[in-house]
Every structure is written in C-alpha cells, then in structure tokens.
Design a protein around this motif. Structure first.
Motif, short mmCIF file in Angstrom:
data_model
loop_
_atom_site.label_atom_id
_atom_site.label_comp_id
_atom_site.label_asym_id
_atom_site.label_seq_id
_atom_site.Cartn_x
_atom_site.Cartn_y
_atom_site.Cartn_z
N ALA A 1 0.81 -1.22 0.00
CA ALA A 1 0.00 0.00 0.00
C ALA A 1 0.84 1.27 0.00
N TYR A 2 2.07 1.19 0.53
CA TYR A 2 2.89 2.40 0.58
C TYR A 2 3.12 2.99 -0.81
N GLU A 3 3.05 2.15 -1.83
CA GLU A 3 3.25 2.62 -3.20
C GLU A 3 2.21 3.65 -3.60
N GLY B 1 2.87 7.43 -1.95
CA GLY B 1 4.00 8.27 -2.36
C GLY B 1 4.99 8.49 -1.25
N VAL B 2 5.02 7.58 -0.30
CA VAL B 2 5.91 7.66 0.87
C VAL B 2 6.63 6.33 1.01
N THR B 3 7.93 6.39 1.23
CA THR B 3 8.72 5.17 1.38
C THR B 3 9.16 5.02 2.83
N PRO B 4 8.82 3.90 3.47
CA PRO B 4 9.27 3.69 4.85
C PRO B 4 10.72 3.21 4.90
N ASP B 5 11.25 3.13 6.10
CA ASP B 5 12.57 2.54 6.32
C ASP B 5 12.46 1.04 6.59
N VAL B 6 11.33 0.68 7.19
CA VAL B 6 11.07 -0.72 7.57
C VAL B 6 9.62 -1.02 7.24
N LEU B 7 9.35 -2.24 6.78
CA LEU B 7 7.99 -2.65 6.46
C LEU B 7 7.80 -4.08 6.92
N THR B 8 6.64 -4.38 7.49
CA THR B 8 6.34 -5.75 7.90
C THR B 8 5.22 -6.31 7.05
N THR B 9 5.31 -7.60 6.77
CA THR B 9 4.35 -8.27 5.90
C THR B 9 4.12 -9.69 6.40
N ALA B 10 2.90 -10.17 6.27
CA ALA B 10 2.57 -11.54 6.65
C ALA B 10 1.22 -11.89 6.01
N LYS B 11 0.27 -12.38 6.79
CA LYS B 11 -1.08 -12.73 6.32
C LYS B 11 -1.07 -13.32 4.91
N ALA B 12 -1.36 -12.51 3.89
CA ALA B 12 -1.49 -13.03 2.52
C ALA B 12 -0.19 -13.59 1.97
N LEU B 13 0.94 -13.28 2.57
CA LEU B 13 2.23 -13.70 2.05
C LEU B 13 2.31 -15.22 1.88
#
Length: 406
Positions: A237-239, A242-254
């Motif tokens: 969703a960050y795409e 228009g903002v880029t984080p330094d760290v992102l977490t992902t799971a669930k659908a992965l």
C-alpha cells in the motif's frame, strides 16, 4: 482411526481465548467453503485477509507437495534456496535491501520494533528509544506489539507492559508534531488501519510523517501485515501513498494461510540487527518460503492487481445498492479489497450481529471493531461469487433489521 470432534470439543480442550462459531469448515475451494454438515458458504473474510488466492489454489498445492518431498526445515545456522529466492524477489519489488523472515505478523513487528530501538542505540545512544504509534492501531499480540498497538483492551491484565511508547490520533499531524522529539526512535503506522476500522491514511498526513521522521532521525515503520501482498491493488500500500518507509512488515497473505512473515528494511537500518541480535527457529524455513514465493509470483502481475481494483468497484457498488434500500451504513470505505462498512448510529456496537446473520445465510464476513463490517476476500474471487455473496449479505441485513424492529 480419526477421532471424531465437534464444536463442544473446543470447550473441553482449548484455552478459552477464542469464542468460535458453531461452524466447523472442512473443505474450501476458491472462494467457497463447506462445513461438516455440507453447507456451502461464500468467503468474503479470507481468513482475516490471509487467503488472498482463495482456498486450495492448485499452484500452491503443487508447490507444497513438491517442497514437502525435498526439505521442510533447516536450522538457521545455514540458509536455503527458497528463502534466498523469496528474499531476492521481495527486495527487487520493494524499497528494501534486506529481509528477516518470521512466522507471523506479530513476530515481524516484534523484529521491526527491536530493530528500531537497536538502530537508535547504535547511532544515537540509549536515550533515543521512544516509539510513537497511533490510537486504534493493531500490531500483534506479543507483549511488545500490544504495547505499540493503540487499543488498551489488549494490554489489560498484562501490565506492566514495555515503556517508552506514546500514541496519538491517526491522520492528526498536529498531535504527532506535539509528541515527536529527539528521543523518538520510530514512528509506527499502518497505511490503512485494519482492526481500527478500515481507515486509510491521508496522503498529506503520510508525507508529513515521513518528513518528521527525517527531521528527528527516527525510522518510519509501516505495518503492512494486513494491507500488503496485493490487498490494496498494489503489491504494498505504501506505493499508493507516495511515501517510502525505512522498515515494512508483511505476513497474512504472504503465505496464503501457511505461517510466514517478513520484515523488510533498508540496508542502513538492517545493519543494526547484527549477528546474534535476533532470531527465529522456524523463520525462513524452506516450506514457508517456497509457498510465499509462489504467492508473490501469482499476485504481483498486472492481471491480478488490476483485478483487485475492478473487484473493489463491484463490492462498493453492491454495498451502496444494499444501503440505498436499507440505510444501514453511514460510511463505506477502504482500499482495494480491504473494505469497511460502518453501521449507522442507531446500530452502534452491533456490527457483529451482521457477521452472525451473514454466516446463517451462508456468507463469511468480518468486523473491524464494534461498528464496522469488514470484507477482505480473495483477490481473485470470481465475480459470480461476489454477486452471490452480496445477495446473501442483503438477506443478513434484512434479518438483522427485522430482529431490531421486533
């Protein structure tokens, strides 16, 4: 011999932290599920935004079978090919340079929050340890993640919880400006609050959060456990912000239901999780990573991602049609196929009644708090299933309104 079990078995042998319905599903295919009695359900819940490719996806079944005949698990004193392939794809497709694998979203967030503090410790010293998060946020169920999460009910009875954590209202930049300081090591946010009521971030708010993090040398951590892997119509969703984080977490659908999570980070941030600072026994195991790689390959295509946006429109139009007839929702909102329908004030606190009535009508839906009906179906749910599910939802709405009027 297979032991026969019923819903009553749960009350006999399970810890009572859940209160599951009477339904015991035994088989799923695509966006349809069947219970022990053979009753069929349309699935608009997706296992809480997890089964993004539906149930028993043939490609994933084949990948699991193939990997099961090769390697299931290795100690993390060595690496494995599926983990390396998945990490390479995640870094190629996102802002990130480095990946840490875990088993769940909560574990991925635990790693992210530890990284944020360690990064600040390494670069600025122990005084810079404060984390700012947002009210109504949800980041997991470990002691650290419930503390960062913005819902007091999940901390009750577990105090003392970790300190150095502050909260402010989501989308309120003035409150954030009043809290942030040189002691702040990270700001943690969901691009769209899930459990908090399906509330998307304002683009300008997200932009200013990034600017504040840069100003105060704090890491920006995006929790995309629920919003990631195509759920909002882009891989993450960050795409769209228009903002880029330094760290992102992902799971669930992965993993489409197979336990897997990941923390993605820039190289500058990732360096602080040096050898021995963190770990996971099962994180990055070859079975989970082989499945997750296949999930990414299927979802990160123009066909699937554009299909998410098309299905979003079908759901919104269907919910608006129901609402035009029955006046039950005061707001319908969301991104992609993470959709929330907030009930009118006269039905305040009764969203769960719709969930229960829907199940009776052969439809799985969710809630996001006491006032919001949540839909998080498969990203490839057939349009015929959307149509049929909305018919069943309308029947559930009629049933709830009738019971309220009685």
């Amino acid at each position: 011999m297979t032991q026969q079990v019923t819903r009553a078995t749960f009350d006999e042998v399970m810890v009572p932290n859940y209160a599951p319905s009477e339904i015991i599903p035994v088989r799923g295919e695509g966006s349809r599920v069947w219970d022990k009695e053979g009753k069929e359900y349309v699935d608009f819940a997706g296992g809480i935004a997890v089964t993004a490719l539906g149930h028993s996806h043939p490609t994933l079944v084949n990948v699991m079978r193939e990997q099961a005949g090769q390697l299931w698990h290795l100690a993390n004193v060595m690496t494995n090919e599926p983990a390396l392939r998945l990490a390479k794809k995640l870094t190629e497709k996102t802002f990130a340079d480095r990946v840490f694998f875990a088993n769940s979203g909560g574990e991925a967030n635990e790693a992210a929050f530890k990284l944020a503090r360690r990064y600040a410790f390494d670069h600025f010293g122990p005084e810079k340890h404060e984390i700012i998060a947002f009210n109504k946020a949800f980041h997991g169920r470990t002691l650290f993640t419930v503390s960062v999460g913005g819902q007091a009910k999940y901390k009750e009875g577990f105090e003392p919880t970790p300190g150095g954590i502050a909260h402010c209202d989501y989308n309120d930049i003035a409150q954030l400006k009043a809290l942030i300081s040189d002691k702040t090591c990270a700001v943690v946010m969901e691009p769209i609050q899930g459990e908090g009521g399906i509330i998307p971030a304002d683009k300008e708010f997200a932009k200013q959060v990034r600017e504040l993090c840069d100003k105060y040398n704090a890491l920006l951590v995006f929790d995309e456990v629920q919003s990631g892997v195509g759920r909002t119509g882009t891989l993450y969703a960050y795409e769209q912000l228009g903002v880029t984080p330094d760290v992102l977490t992902t799971a669930k659908a992965l993993g489409n239901g197979f336990p897997v999570g990941a923390m993605l980070a820039t190289e500058a941030a990732a360096k602080s999780l040096a050898f021995g600072t963190h770990g996971s026994t099962y994180g990055g195991n070859p079975m989970a990573c082989a499945i997750a790689e296949a999930v990414i390959d299927i979802i990160d295509t123009p066909e699937v991602l554009s299909g998410v946006n098309k299905r979003h429109d079908l759901f919104f139009e269907g919910l608006k049609t129901i609402n035009a007839k029955h006046n039950v929702f005061k707001d319908i909102r969301g991104m992609g196929l993470l959709i929330g329908a907030e009930v009118v004030d006269s039905l305040s606190g009764k969203a769960a009644m719709f969930m229960k009535a829907a199940a009776e009508e052969g439809l799985f839906v969710l809630v996001a708090g006491p006032n919001v009906l949540r839909l998080a179906p498969s990203l490839i749910i057939p349009e015929t299933d959307i149509t049929e599910g909305l018919v069943r939802l309308e029947r559930a709405v009629i049933k709830v309104l009738a019971s309220e009027a009685a």
